[in-house]
Design a protein around this motif. Structure first.
Motif, PDB file in Angstrom:
ATOM      1  N   ASP A   1      28.268  39.097  47.027  1.00  0.00           N
ATOM      2  CA  ASP A   1      27.443  40.347  46.885  1.00  0.00           C
ATOM      3  C   ASP A   1      27.334  41.484  47.944  1.00  0.00           C
ATOM      4  OD1 ASP A   1      25.073  41.925  46.691  1.00  0.00           O
ATOM      5  OD2 ASP A   1      24.553  41.023  45.133  1.00  0.00           O
ATOM      6  N   PRO A   2      27.953  42.555  47.774  1.00  0.00           N
ATOM      7  CA  PRO A   2      28.052  43.503  48.856  1.00  0.00           C
ATOM      8  C   PRO A   2      26.802  43.708  49.620  1.00  0.00           C
ATOM      9  CG  PRO A   2      29.214  44.262  46.958  1.00  0.00           C
ATOM     10  CD  PRO A   2      28.458  43.391  46.287  1.00  0.00           C
ATOM     11  N   LYS A   3      25.638  43.913  48.963  1.00  0.00           N
ATOM     12  CA  LYS A   3      24.355  44.419  49.725  1.00  0.00           C
ATOM     13  C   LYS A   3      24.063  43.024  50.589  1.00  0.00           C
ATOM     14  CE  LYS A   3      19.671  46.000  48.960  1.00  0.00           C
ATOM     15  NZ  LYS A   3      19.128  45.020  49.998  1.00  0.00           N
TER      16      LYS A   3
ATOM     17  N   PRO B   1      32.181  47.365  52.791  1.00  0.00           N
ATOM     18  CA  PRO B   1      31.070  47.820  53.255  1.00  0.00           C
ATOM     19  C   PRO B   1      30.586  47.177  54.642  1.00  0.00           C
ATOM     20  CG  PRO B   1      30.512  46.498  51.423  1.00  0.00           C
ATOM     21  CD  PRO B   1      32.081  46.633  51.435  1.00  0.00           C
TER      22      PRO B   1
ATOM     23  N   ASP C   1      35.351  45.690  41.141  1.00  0.00           N
ATOM     24  CA  ASP C   1      34.964  45.872  42.426  1.00  0.00           C
ATOM     25  C   ASP C   1      36.116  46.415  43.219  1.00  0.00           C
ATOM     26  OD1 ASP C   1      36.551  43.514  43.041  1.00  0.00           O
ATOM     27  OD2 ASP C   1      34.810  42.595  43.754  1.00  0.00           O
ATOM     28  N   ASP C   2      36.162  46.380  44.825  1.00  0.00           N
ATOM     29  CA  ASP C   2      37.471  47.159  45.245  1.00  0.00           C
ATOM     30  C   ASP C   2      38.338  46.129  45.031  1.00  0.00           C
ATOM     31  OD1 ASP C   2      35.701  49.110  46.388  1.00  0.00           O
ATOM     32  OD2 ASP C   2      35.586  48.194  48.187  1.00  0.00           O
TER      33      ASP C   2
ATOM     34  N   SER D   1      40.367  38.766  52.229  1.00  0.00           N
ATOM     35  CA  SER D   1      40.282  39.907  51.838  1.00  0.00           C
ATOM     36  C   SER D   1      41.807  40.609  51.599  1.00  0.00           C
ATOM     37  CB  SER D   1      39.265  41.141  52.333  1.00  0.00           C
ATOM     38  OG  SER D   1      38.085  40.638  52.360  1.00  0.00           O
TER      39      SER D   1
ATOM     40  N   THR E   1      27.166  35.042  51.773  1.00  0.00           N
ATOM     41  CA  THR E   1      27.377  36.345  51.270  1.00  0.00           C
ATOM     42  C   THR E   1      26.892  36.596  49.751  1.00  0.00           C
ATOM     43  OG1 THR E   1      29.532  36.203  50.443  1.00  0.00           O
ATOM     44  CG2 THR E   1      29.073  37.120  52.883  1.00  0.00           C
TER      45      THR E   1
ATOM     46  N   GLY F   1      35.520  43.444  48.226  1.00  0.00           N
ATOM     47  CA  GLY F   1      34.493  44.340  47.770  1.00  0.00           C
ATOM     48  C   GLY F   1      33.002  44.138  48.821  1.00  0.00           C
ATOM     49  N   VAL F   2      33.266  42.965  49.366  1.00  0.00           N
ATOM     50  CA  VAL F   2      32.245  42.651  50.274  1.00  0.00           C
ATOM     51  C   VAL F   2      32.346  43.028  51.686  1.00  0.00           C
ATOM     52  CG1 VAL F   2      30.401  40.797  51.344  1.00  0.00           C
ATOM     53  CG2 VAL F   2      31.022  40.738  48.919  1.00  0.00           C
TER      54      VAL F   2
END
Length: 422
Positions: A81-83, A112, A181-182, A130, A78, A108-109
């Motif tokens: 990075d969320p995207k 989404p 981030d979240d 998380s 990952t 934050g990952v």
């Protein structure tokens, strides 16, 4: 560079699976079931989390696999990075057809991925690490579809224990640097409220973004109130840069760290000589035999203590998810796997150990229609209606070789302290 490192790790893990299948017992299967994993293998603290999950897969395959088939864990990086994480999860779900996804680490990952990939795709998602309370709210609103679980306690535990550390140390004022981030936003909100409940002044709440060439402006803002201590809700990369700026500008060495900084990389890059007054918090395994058994297994497999963040949680997340797959049967959907989590973490079920023999014993019980009580690295794991768990906590400090426990708080102590803040 990161993608190349991730690819090499994925290749190594796939090779390990292949060797296990070739050198396995006579009961080796002629079918394979894929599960997905989205974990940050390109960072030093993320690789052991992935390796621990793969260790569980090896043990389950040694026990004969799941529902008659060997398990292959398809791992994608990952990069925190969320995207990148969403793209990785989409590939695993849409191309590899996985019904179970392990990860991610960062809230934050994970968020989404949950909202745009696993829930729409009816895939079960099990995270080791998380902790944002935003997931709890989402579940309460019925938006996770019962597909979300995590083996790490919510951010509320770390926030409360971090505030307790500040109070115990006699700090009257604290500045907060948090990742933007979240996870970081959630942690900042909670710990600022907990500091206030204990009469500790929060002199600044400063967000830190990824990848900036300098954090001097943010650190200068945090220093303005001349706080007694600094609270760090950051990951190692930006944490190292921010702390270096903080110290160079004359900031105090009194620091309180979230578990995300429980990293050799952070300790080595900042320098142990500057971290003598730094105390960290983390959730902890209960003082039970199953937690000790995990430590022994880990040391035998990897040659060292499981000192990094999230390792026991990764172990339990993977083992519970695979037990649920076993209970659901061959070709089960994500919804069917998720529905079986309660049956493999049943407090009234048959106790099973968290290893190959325990998995084999669980298979027999489940085949007869029974339920099992999983006893794992973090104890007898229990999920509430929102997929959350509670946990004991620990205060730790850095040493030359890693970390050392300073204080242990039982689940009762944690719950009582959180109640006292309210």
């Amino acid at each position: 560079m990161m993608k190349q490192k991730s690819g090499r790790l994925a290749t190594k893990l796939s090779t390990a699976i292949g060797l296990a299948m070739i050198a396995g017992t006579a009961a080796a299967q002629d079918c394979t079931t894929r599960i997905g994993a989205v974990l940050p293998t390109s960072v030093d603290w993320g690789r052991p989390i992935a390796e621990t999950a793969q260790f569980v897969v090896e043990q389950v395959n040694e026990a004969g696999g799941v529902a008659g088939c060997q398990i292959e864990m398809v791992l994608r990086d990952t990069q925190v990075d969320p995207k990148v994480g969403v793209d990785a999860a989409k590939a695993l779900v849409e191309l590899d057809g996985v019904q179970l996804l392990l990860g991610a680490v960062s809230s934050g990952v994970s968020m989404p991925i949950l909202t745009s990939v696993t829930v729409p795709g009816n895939v079960m998602q099990m995270s080791c690490c998380s902790s944002s309370t935003a997931f709890t709210k989402l579940a309460e609103e019925g938006k996770t579809g019962g597909l979300w679980f995590r083996t790490f306690a919510t951010t509320g535990v770390q926030a409360a224990v971090g505030a307790k550390v500040a109070s115990d140390q006699g700090y009257k004022s604290v500045a907060i640097l948090y990742k933007n981030d979240d996870w970081g936003q959630d942690l900042n909100k909670l710990i600022a409220a907990d500091f206030a409940a204990l009469g500790i002044e929060v002199t600044a709440e400063v967000a830190i973004n990824d990848g900036q060439p300098s954090y001097r402006a943010e650190v200068t803002s945090a220093l303005a109130g001349n706080p007694d201590a600094l609270y760090l809700g950051l990951y190692p990369n930006e944490g190292t840069a921010a702390v270096r700026e903080w110290l160079s500008l004359g900031g105090t060495q009194n620091m309180i760290m979230a578990n995300s900084l429980k990293s050799d990389e952070f300790r080595e890059n900042v320098g142990l000589q500057y971290l003598g007054n730094a105390l960290g918090t983390d959730t902890a395994s209960p003082r039970v035999a199953s937690a000790d058994a995990f430590v022994a297994l880990y040391k035998e497999r990897f040659g060292g203590e499981p000192n990094g963040p999230g390792l026991s949680n990764s172990y339990d997340a993977t083992m519970i998810a695979l037990l649920a797959m076993e209970a659901a049967g061959k070709d089960a959907t994500g919804e069917q796997i998720a529905a079986e989590v309660a049956r493999v973490t049943d407090p009234n079920g048959t106790p099973v150990t968290a290893d190959a023999s325990g998995f084999a014993a669980a298979r027999d019980v489940l085949a007869e229609g029974g339920s099992v009580m999983y006893q794992g690295a973090t104890g007898n794991v229990r999920f509430d209606a929102n997929g959350d768990v509670s946990a004991p906590a620990v205060v730790w400090k850095f040493t030359e070789s890693g970390t050392e426990e300073v204080e242990y708080l039982s689940l009762t102590q944690v719950d009582d302290f959180i109640a006292s803040l309210k």
